[in-house]
Motif scaffolding. Structure first.
Motif, short mmCIF file in Angstrom:
data_model
loop_
_atom_site.label_atom_id
_atom_site.label_comp_id
_atom_site.label_asym_id
_atom_site.label_seq_id
_atom_site.Cartn_x
_atom_site.Cartn_y
_atom_site.Cartn_z
N ASP A 36 0.86 -1.18 0.00
CA ASP A 36 0.00 0.00 0.00
C ASP A 36 0.90 1.24 0.00
OD1 ASP A 36 0.75 0.65 2.71
OD2 ASP A 36 -0.75 -0.75 3.44
N LYS A 37 0.33 2.38 -0.31
CA LYS A 37 1.10 3.61 -0.49
C LYS A 37 1.86 3.99 0.78
CE LYS A 37 -1.95 5.63 -3.99
NZ LYS A 37 -2.90 6.73 -4.29
N GLU A 38 1.19 3.89 1.92
CA GLU A 38 1.83 4.29 3.17
C GLU A 38 3.07 3.45 3.46
OE1 GLU A 38 0.51 5.40 7.72
OE2 GLU A 38 -0.58 3.81 6.67
N ASN A 41 5.90 4.57 1.15
CA ASN A 41 6.39 5.90 1.48
C ASN A 41 7.23 5.89 2.76
OD1 ASN A 41 5.20 7.15 -0.72
ND2 ASN A 41 3.27 7.51 0.34
N SER A 90 -2.00 8.65 1.11
CA SER A 90 -2.52 9.06 -0.20
C SER A 90 -1.42 9.55 -1.15
CB SER A 90 -3.56 10.17 -0.04
OG SER A 90 -3.00 11.30 0.61
N THR A 93 1.57 9.42 -3.56
CA THR A 93 2.16 8.37 -4.39
C THR A 93 3.68 8.40 -4.24
OG1 THR A 93 2.41 9.78 -6.36
CG2 THR A 93 0.30 8.62 -6.06
N THR A 94 4.31 7.27 -4.51
CA THR A 94 5.78 7.21 -4.42
C THR A 94 6.41 8.15 -5.45
OG1 THR A 94 5.83 5.29 -5.92
CG2 THR A 94 5.80 4.84 -3.55
#
Length: 216
Positions: free
Chosen positions: A137-139, A142, A168, A170-171
């Motif tokens: 997932d994004k979190e 990151n 929320s 994005t990398t």
């Protein structure tokens, strides 16, 4: 391949993944394949996906690759054969996945490495893991990126962590912010270096003047 096939019709990629559609008469406890002459228009369209998929696959291959799948009877069989040839068996995939997971867990920014270089290495690992079925997932991504940076990045890491929603962001956006900060730091370093050079010249000039005054 998947993107191209689905751009034509999702049924084409479904055929590659799950095998060809074969129209059948359904009876209690059994099914019998329908004669081609009795296929409906809808059934004919679905069955044709396998022919389209085989044409797409074979058109993308050189002669050596084509030889490997020339005896395959369906697009799924062709794809499975090519997949094993280039990616290995399930056991090999699992071994590769475990190796990549270890690389991901141990990932750190190297000494003297730029953010662009970090992004390239990180993206390479993530893309390969995702192709082998690993999900992120994004979190998670990151946080991993921010934690892999060296001590000199700590002020920026703190700022991003406190001001941005890592669930929320994005990398790509995160790396963009880091690259922007990196460019600004380089600009400041150049400016500081130039200022030091100017001050050094000014001090030398002042010393020369004082020495000249003493001589007089």
């Amino acid at each position: 391949m998947k993107i191209f096939d689905e751009s034509l019709d999702k049924g084409i990629w479904d055929t590659i993944e799950n095998g060809p559609f074969i129209p059948k008469f359904e009876k209690v406890g059994s099914s019998i394949e329908k004669p081609w002459s009795q296929w409906t228009d809808s059934e004919n369209k679905k069955a044709k996906f396998d022919c389209i998929a085989k044409n797409i696959i074979t058109s993308a291959l050189n002669s050596d690759e084509f030889f490997r799948i020339s005896q395959c009877s369906s697009a799924k069989e062709m794809w499975d054969t090519l997949e094993v040839t280039h990616e290995g068996t399930n056991e090999l995939k699992r071994a590769r996945k475990h190796t990549l997971i270890q690389e991901y867990e141990m990932f750190r920014m190297l000494k003297g490495e730029s953010i662009a270089e970090v992004q390239k290495r990180f993206t390479h690992i993530i893309n390969h893991l995702m192709s082998l079925g690993k999900t992120f997932d994004k979190e998670e991504l990151n946080i991993k990126i921010l934690k892999c940076l060296d001590r000199s990045w700590q002020p920026k890491v703190t700022t991003i962590s406190e001001s941005k929603d890592l669930t929320s962001l994005t990398t790509t956006s995160l790396f963009g912010k880091l690259r922007k900060h990196e460019l600004e730091m380089k600009r400041l370093n150049v400016q500081e270096s130039e200022d030091k050079h100017v001050r050094s010249i000014a001090l030398k000039a002042a010393d020369s003047c004082r020495f000249a005054v003493k001589l007089i």
